[in-house]
Design an enzyme around this catalytic site. Structure first.
Site, PDB file in Angstrom:
ATOM      1  N   GLU A 183     -12.544  27.087 -29.669  1.00 15.46           N
ATOM      2  CA  GLU A 183     -13.027  27.527 -30.676  1.00 15.46           C
ATOM      3  C   GLU A 183     -14.357  27.316 -30.480  1.00 15.46           C
ATOM      4  OE1 GLU A 183     -12.559  28.863 -35.180  1.00 15.46           O
ATOM      5  OE2 GLU A 183     -11.080  27.478 -34.110  1.00 15.46           O
ATOM      6  N   GLY A 223     -14.214  32.222 -37.305  1.00 17.31           N
ATOM      7  CA  GLY A 223     -12.812  32.429 -35.927  1.00 17.31           C
ATOM      8  C   GLY A 223     -11.833  32.990 -37.234  1.00 17.31           C
ATOM      9  N   HIS A 281      -0.303  25.728 -24.002  1.00 16.82           N
ATOM     10  CA  HIS A 281      -0.949  24.851 -22.704  1.00 16.82           C
ATOM     11  C   HIS A 281       0.194  25.206 -21.813  1.00 16.82           C
ATOM     12  CE1 HIS A 281      -3.540  23.413 -25.973  1.00 16.82           C
ATOM     13  NE2 HIS A 281      -2.310  23.362 -26.905  1.00 16.82           N
ATOM     14  N   VAL A 282      -0.120  24.415 -20.258  1.00 18.84           N
ATOM     15  CA  VAL A 282       0.486  24.499 -19.483  1.00 18.84           C
ATOM     16  C   VAL A 282       0.305  23.727 -18.411  1.00 18.84           C
ATOM     17  CG1 VAL A 282       0.753  27.597 -19.884  1.00 18.84           C
ATOM     18  CG2 VAL A 282      -1.233  26.708 -18.486  1.00 18.84           C
ATOM     19  N   SER A 341      -0.907  19.814 -18.201  1.00 21.77           N
ATOM     20  CA  SER A 341      -1.165  18.125 -18.529  1.00 21.77           C
ATOM     21  C   SER A 341      -2.614  17.884 -17.816  1.00 21.77           C
ATOM     22  CB  SER A 341      -0.237  17.331 -18.582  1.00 21.77           C
ATOM     23  OG  SER A 341       0.798  17.390 -19.542  1.00 21.77           O
ATOM     24  N   HIS A 388     -12.300  42.271 -26.038  1.00 22.61           N
ATOM     25  CA  HIS A 388     -12.873  43.283 -26.829  1.00 22.61           C
ATOM     26  C   HIS A 388     -13.852  43.095 -27.788  1.00 22.61           C
ATOM     27  CE1 HIS A 388     -12.490  46.633 -30.345  1.00 22.61           C
ATOM     28  NE2 HIS A 388     -13.190  45.064 -31.504  1.00 22.61           N
ATOM     29  N   GLY A 431     -16.282  45.054 -30.961  1.00 23.94           N
ATOM     30  CA  GLY A 431     -15.651  46.115 -32.052  1.00 23.94           C
ATOM     31  C   GLY A 431     -17.472  45.590 -32.377  1.00 23.94           C
TER      32      GLY A 431
END
Length: 140
Positions: A63, A83, A90-91, A93, A107, A109
């Protein structure tokens, strides 16, 4: 371009003083035409009790870099950036070293922006894939 890049990184790092970004030792390290890159050390300060990187610290890194990218790529003098929503998958460690978060826009805008933030380890392996939606509100 190099002077411009250094100026942007200096501003991003200076505005992090006395914030969560400083607490987590987040450092902005590179910027390009369509990305902003930050790194964060993985130490016990950002670990879960079992000694691996906390997902909340990863989301805070994502963030932070996504919001900073909004500020850089929109006119931060004209808009407040906030935000609206963040998601993180999380894939992998990480126990030590650094993680790197690279924010790229999906995007752009007039009011809302959608960012993809790839968090990788020092071997450029995917640790987390995050999406951040920001809103740009005019300063009055």
């Amino acid at each position: 371009m190099n002077d411009y890049k250094e100026k942007i990184l200096k501003i991003c790092n200076e505005t992090s003083k006395n914030t969560l970004m400083e607490t987590l030792d987040i450092e902005y390290v590179d910027v390009g035409e369509d990305f902003l890159l930050a790194k964060m050390p993985v130490t016990p300060k950002v670990h879960q009790p079992d000694g691996v990187l906390h997902g909340g610290a990863t989301a805070a890194l994502a963030e932070s870099v996504g919001s900073a990218a909004s500020y850089v790529f929109l006119d931060g003098n004209k808009y407040f950036v906030r935000g609206l929503e963040i998601s993180a998958n999380h894939v992998k460690s990480v126990k030590e070293g650094f993680v790197y978060a690279r924010a790229t826009i999906l995007h752009k805008g007039r009011t809302t922006q959608l960012w993809q933030i790839r968090v990788t380890n020092e071997d450029d392996q995917l640790v987390s894939l995050c999406k951040l939606t920001t809103i740009a509100l005019p300063k009055s």
